[in-house]
Motif scaffolding. Structure first.
Motif, PDB file in Angstrom:
ATOM      1  N   THR A   1       0.923  -1.333   0.090  1.00 32.45           N
ATOM      2  CA  THR A   1      -0.063  -0.109  -0.110  1.00 32.45           C
ATOM      3  C   THR A   1       0.797   1.302   0.038  1.00 32.45           C
ATOM      4  OG1 THR A   1      -0.085   0.288   2.314  1.00 32.45           O
ATOM      5  CG2 THR A   1      -1.670  -1.154   1.368  1.00 32.45           C
ATOM      6  N   ALA A   2       0.311   2.239  -0.386  1.00 30.62           N
ATOM      7  CA  ALA A   2       1.090   3.456  -0.539  1.00 30.62           C
ATOM      8  C   ALA A   2       1.121   4.325   0.917  1.00 30.62           C
ATOM      9  CB  ALA A   2       0.403   4.868  -1.444  1.00 30.62           C
ATOM     10  N   THR A   3       0.106   3.890   1.709  1.00 25.91           N
ATOM     11  CA  THR A   3       0.215   4.404   3.289  1.00 25.91           C
ATOM     12  C   THR A   3       1.171   3.838   4.078  1.00 25.91           C
ATOM     13  OG1 THR A   3      -1.672   3.002   3.576  1.00 25.91           O
ATOM     14  CG2 THR A   3      -2.134   5.270   3.300  1.00 25.91           C
ATOM     15  N   GLY A   4       1.139   2.315   3.761  1.00 29.98           N
ATOM     16  CA  GLY A   4       2.200   1.504   4.489  1.00 29.98           C
ATOM     17  C   GLY A   4       3.836   1.756   4.035  1.00 29.98           C
ATOM     18  N   LYS A   5       3.832   2.066   2.741  1.00 36.20           N
ATOM     19  CA  LYS A   5       5.362   2.470   2.474  1.00 36.20           C
ATOM     20  C   LYS A   5       5.634   3.746   3.007  1.00 36.20           C
ATOM     21  CE  LYS A   5       4.961   1.534  -2.059  1.00 36.20           C
ATOM     22  NZ  LYS A   5       3.844   0.641  -2.435  1.00 36.20           N
ATOM     23  N   ALA A   6       4.743   4.898   2.818  1.00 36.62           N
ATOM     24  CA  ALA A   6       4.916   6.073   3.482  1.00 36.62           C
ATOM     25  C   ALA A   6       5.303   6.070   5.024  1.00 36.62           C
ATOM     26  CB  ALA A   6       3.608   6.977   3.302  1.00 36.62           C
ATOM     27  N   ILE A   7       4.586   4.880   5.765  1.00 31.81           N
ATOM     28  CA  ILE A   7       4.895   4.886   7.179  1.00 31.81           C
ATOM     29  C   ILE A   7       6.101   4.243   7.331  1.00 31.81           C
ATOM     30  CG2 ILE A   7       4.127   3.585   9.350  1.00 31.81           C
ATOM     31  CD1 ILE A   7       1.194   4.224   8.470  1.00 31.81           C
ATOM     32  N   LEU A   8       6.480   3.233   6.805  1.00 27.05           N
ATOM     33  CA  LEU A   8       7.705   2.327   6.838  1.00 27.05           C
ATOM     34  C   LEU A   8       8.963   3.215   6.583  1.00 27.05           C
ATOM     35  CD1 LEU A   8       6.745  -1.273   5.146  1.00 27.05           C
ATOM     36  CD2 LEU A   8       7.301  -0.667   7.616  1.00 27.05           C
ATOM     37  N   ALA A   9       8.697   4.122   5.605  1.00 25.52           N
ATOM     38  CA  ALA A   9       9.903   5.147   5.135  1.00 25.52           C
ATOM     39  C   ALA A   9      10.545   5.833   6.390  1.00 25.52           C
ATOM     40  CB  ALA A   9       9.545   5.725   4.010  1.00 25.52           C
TER      41      ALA A   9
ATOM     42  N   ASP B   1      10.835  -8.100  -3.908  1.00 23.96           N
ATOM     43  CA  ASP B   1      11.786  -8.448  -2.617  1.00 23.96           C
ATOM     44  C   ASP B   1      11.952  -7.257  -1.769  1.00 23.96           C
ATOM     45  OD1 ASP B   1      13.561  -7.353  -4.105  1.00 23.96           O
ATOM     46  OD2 ASP B   1      14.056  -9.029  -5.316  1.00 23.96           O
ATOM     47  N   ALA B   2      13.085  -7.944  -0.649  1.00 21.68           N
ATOM     48  CA  ALA B   2      13.421  -6.825   0.020  1.00 21.68           C
ATOM     49  C   ALA B   2      14.449  -5.557  -0.365  1.00 21.68           C
ATOM     50  CB  ALA B   2      14.260  -7.553   1.240  1.00 21.68           C
ATOM     51  N   SER B   3      15.186  -6.305  -1.339  1.00 18.13           N
ATOM     52  CA  SER B   3      15.962  -5.154  -1.878  1.00 18.13           C
ATOM     53  C   SER B   3      15.209  -4.003  -2.789  1.00 18.13           C
ATOM     54  CB  SER B   3      16.825  -5.841  -3.109  1.00 18.13           C
ATOM     55  OG  SER B   3      17.795  -6.599  -2.307  1.00 18.13           O
ATOM     56  N   GLU B   4      14.128  -4.470  -3.508  1.00 24.12           N
ATOM     57  CA  GLU B   4      13.310  -3.423  -4.178  1.00 24.12           C
ATOM     58  C   GLU B   4      12.459  -2.688  -3.185  1.00 24.12           C
ATOM     59  OE1 GLU B   4       9.618  -3.254  -7.394  1.00 24.12           O
ATOM     60  OE2 GLU B   4      10.420  -5.224  -6.911  1.00 24.12           O
ATOM     61  N   LEU B   5      12.043  -3.116  -1.935  1.00 22.23           N
ATOM     62  CA  LEU B   5      11.211  -2.439  -0.955  1.00 22.23           C
ATOM     63  C   LEU B   5      12.268  -1.289  -0.439  1.00 22.23           C
ATOM     64  CD1 LEU B   5       8.994  -1.619   0.895  1.00 22.23           C
ATOM     65  CD2 LEU B   5       9.669  -3.547   2.165  1.00 22.23           C
ATOM     66  N   LEU B   6      13.411  -1.741  -0.209  1.00 21.00           N
ATOM     67  CA  LEU B   6      14.607  -0.772   0.611  1.00 21.00           C
ATOM     68  C   LEU B   6      14.799   0.224  -0.613  1.00 21.00           C
ATOM     69  CD1 LEU B   6      17.043  -3.428   2.241  1.00 21.00           C
ATOM     70  CD2 LEU B   6      15.160  -1.872   3.357  1.00 21.00           C
ATOM     71  N   ARG B   7      14.669   0.052  -1.839  1.00 22.69           N
ATOM     72  CA  ARG B   7      15.048   1.163  -2.928  1.00 22.69           C
ATOM     73  C   ARG B   7      13.749   2.203  -2.847  1.00 22.69           C
ATOM     74  NH1 ARG B   7      17.270  -3.208  -5.893  1.00 22.69           N
ATOM     75  NH2 ARG B   7      15.024  -3.260  -7.063  1.00 22.69           N
ATOM     76  N   LEU B   8      12.536   1.586  -2.764  1.00 22.10           N
ATOM     77  CA  LEU B   8      11.445   2.138  -2.864  1.00 22.10           C
ATOM     78  C   LEU B   8      11.316   3.378  -1.672  1.00 22.10           C
ATOM     79  CD1 LEU B   8       8.767  -0.297  -4.052  1.00 22.10           C
ATOM     80  CD2 LEU B   8       9.368   2.000  -5.301  1.00 22.10           C
ATOM     81  N   LEU B   9      11.739   2.792  -0.372  1.00 24.07           N
ATOM     82  CA  LEU B   9      11.645   3.644   0.950  1.00 24.07           C
ATOM     83  C   LEU B   9      12.626   4.606   1.003  1.00 24.07           C
ATOM     84  CD1 LEU B   9      11.277   0.794   3.702  1.00 24.07           C
ATOM     85  CD2 LEU B   9       9.617   1.993   2.465  1.00 24.07           C
ATOM     86  N   ASP B  10      13.692   4.434   0.303  1.00 27.81           N
ATOM     87  CA  ASP B  10      14.920   5.563  -0.024  1.00 27.81           C
ATOM     88  C   ASP B  10      14.228   6.577  -0.790  1.00 27.81           C
ATOM     89  OD1 ASP B  10      16.955   4.357   1.389  1.00 27.81           O
ATOM     90  OD2 ASP B  10      17.646   3.409  -0.307  1.00 27.81           O
ATOM     91  N   THR B  11      13.367   6.377  -1.821  1.00 29.69           N
ATOM     92  CA  THR B  11      12.739   7.094  -2.841  1.00 29.69           C
ATOM     93  C   THR B  11      11.529   7.919  -2.044  1.00 29.69           C
ATOM     94  OG1 THR B  11      13.001   5.732  -4.781  1.00 29.69           O
ATOM     95  CG2 THR B  11      11.435   7.269  -5.069  1.00 29.69           C
TER      96      THR B  11
END
Length: 255
Positions: free
Chosen positions: A144-152, A178-188
């Motif tokens: 979710t967008a909200t989830g990524k916004a919070i995790l970041a 995967d985890a690598s893609e998620l970490l890149r997205l959180l950086d963004t």
């Protein structure tokens, strides 16, 4: 909904008695096992097992003089419920105004546990084709967008724990793999200040979200706008500006 007259046949007596035990603390600060047994009209051995079980889970605490008091977990649950209600009460007028302005469905979400985001409030837009997520709906945060916004804007430890416990299911070919893609997205997300769900959970659905941060810079919630991809992409800039104004209003109110 189960009719009131039919509910009794579904009630578990053991759970009902345990909850009745909690209700005793509205009138008593401390209780012995004998007090519990007498008040609930149950045997002393049953009262003892209830007390030990609830103490083991942190919902009761035993004193030096063999009485029981409410434990820290009970306090934590009460504060969690209170804070959620306070947050919804505070944000909802802004969320409703946002939905009226943009025409799309708007949500308020929090991180519910180690891996899920929960939608705790919603305002429906005026457009005919809209997203209608049920209140209390839970989903893996990275989907979710909200989830990524919070995790970041959580600690590295929290994000690492999330990665260990989550499942990277492929709902669409846009889903985080995967985890690598998620970490890149959180950086963004941290660089740009907002998160996206670009048809990652459902084809044709796009969502933009911004986090709500406390004074330490940690996120405790996020707000979002969701709708059909073509409409969302066309109005992306305006949606992000509106979300930022909402977040600014909420933060100013809290501070």
């Amino acid at each position: 909904m189960i009719p009131a007259e039919d509910k009794k046949k579904y009630i578990l007596n053991s759970v009902d008695n345990a909850l009745s035990l909690f209700n005793l603390f509205f009138d008593y600060e401390e209780l012995t096992v004998n007090d519990i047994a007498k008040q609930l009209s149950i045997s002393r051995s049953t009262a003892f097992r209830f007390a030990v079980t609830l103490e083991n889970r942190g919902f009761l605490t035993k004193t030096d003089h063999a009485t029981y008091r409410l434990g820290l977990n009970m306090f934590s649950l009460g504060m969690l419920a209170y804070n959620r209600m306070e947050l919804v009460s505070l944000v909802h007028p802004y969320l409703q105004k946002l939905a009226e302005e943009c025409g799309e469905t708007c949500h308020l979400a929090i991180l519910d546990d180690a891996v899920h985001v929960m939608f705790i409030d919603r305002a429906l837009g005026t457009n005919q084709l809209k997203m209608e997520t049920a209140m209390g709906y839970r989903q893996f945060a990275h989907m979710t967008a909200t989830g990524k916004a919070i995790l970041a804007y959580q600690s590295a430890q929290t994000v690492n724990e999330y990665i260990k416990k989550t499942e990277f299911r492929q709902m669409t070919h846009h889903s985080v793999k995967d985890a690598s893609e998620l970490l890149r997205l959180l950086d963004t997300v941290r660089e740009e200040g907002y998160a996206c769900d670009n048809e990652e959970a459902e084809y044709g659905l796009t969502c933009y979200a911004r986090p709500i941060l406390d004074v330490t810079g940690r996120s405790f919630a996020a707000v979002s706008i969701s709708g059909p991809t073509t409409r969302m992409e066309k109005n992306k800039h305006d949606h992000l500006e509106r979300l930022q104004r909402l977040v600014d209003h909420v933060v100013q109110t809290i501070v």
